[in-house]
Design a protein around this motif. Structure first.
Motif, PDB file in Angstrom:
ATOM      1  N   GLY A  10       0.820  -1.199   0.000  1.00  0.00           N
ATOM      2  CA  GLY A  10       0.000   0.000   0.000  1.00  0.00           C
ATOM      3  C   GLY A  10       0.855   1.250   0.000  1.00  0.00           C
ATOM      4  N   SER A  11       0.204   2.369   0.294  1.00  0.00           N
ATOM      5  CA  SER A  11       0.885   3.664   0.320  1.00  0.00           C
ATOM      6  C   SER A  11       0.818   4.248   1.719  1.00  0.00           C
ATOM      7  CB  SER A  11       0.217   4.622  -0.665  1.00  0.00           C
ATOM      8  OG  SER A  11       0.301   4.132  -1.986  1.00  0.00           O
ATOM      9  N   VAL A  12       1.948   4.728   2.194  1.00  0.00           N
ATOM     10  CA  VAL A  12       2.001   5.356   3.512  1.00  0.00           C
ATOM     11  C   VAL A  12       2.920   6.565   3.441  1.00  0.00           C
ATOM     12  CG1 VAL A  12       1.560   3.231   4.800  1.00  0.00           C
ATOM     13  CG2 VAL A  12       3.915   3.896   4.267  1.00  0.00           C
ATOM     14  N   GLU A  13       2.862   7.379   4.462  1.00  0.00           N
ATOM     15  CA  GLU A  13       3.775   8.502   4.572  1.00  0.00           C
ATOM     16  C   GLU A  13       5.035   8.068   5.326  1.00  0.00           C
ATOM     17  OE1 GLU A  13       0.519  12.163   4.593  1.00  0.00           O
ATOM     18  OE2 GLU A  13       1.603  11.641   6.435  1.00  0.00           O
ATOM     19  N   THR A  14       6.059   8.863   5.172  1.00  0.00           N
ATOM     20  CA  THR A  14       7.302   8.601   5.883  1.00  0.00           C
ATOM     21  C   THR A  14       7.042   8.434   7.378  1.00  0.00           C
ATOM     22  OG1 THR A  14       8.637   9.822   4.277  1.00  0.00           O
ATOM     23  CG2 THR A  14       9.569   9.535   6.473  1.00  0.00           C
TER      24      THR A  14
END
Length: 133
Positions: A10-14
């Motif tokens: 998936g996509s996550v932030e730093t």
């Protein structure tokens, strides 16, 4: 036939976390070495973590202290449920992650070196991880 299937990308932030899962089925015993490798666009494959016989482990320097590999063995059927817990993610962790089953009865160091070799063992189709800054 051995089958390998990943999930959980998936996509996550730093700084965020993701947990990747992999189910390995069709095996005839539990003593397979398993692990994860990744490939970022335009870059070569890179071993990430391996779990070998007797619970031996090896991690890439870039992920030590942030990633954790584990495996559970199915109680009813002979499957391996492999996980990669990824914490404190960084943009440089962005890649497609693959579950790999390169060898049997081998230690983590040997397994780690073989994860990325397409000519041996089994791979899944990969799951994408994107970390934004």
């Amino acid at each position: 036939n051995v089958q390998v299937m990943e999930s959980g990308g998936g996509s996550v932030e730093t700084g965020g976390s993701l947990k990747l899962s992999c189910v390995v089925s069709g095996i005839d015993h539990k003593d397979y070495c398993v692990g994860w490798f990744r490939q970022a666009p335009g870059k070569e494959r890179e071993s990430v973590a391996a779990l070998g016989k007797s619970g031996s482990m090896r991690y890439a320097d870039a992920v030590k202290g942030r990633f954790s590999i584990s495996v559970d063995i199915g109680s009813k059927d002979l499957t391996l449920n492999l996980s990669l817990q990824m914490d404190s993610l960084k943009p440089e962790d962005t890649a497609t992650y693959y579950c790999s089953v390169p060898c049997q009865w081998c230690g983590a160091d040997y397994c780690y070196d073989k994860l990325i070799q397409s000519s041996i063992g089994y791979w899944g189709q990969g799951t994408q991880v994107a970390v934004s800054s």
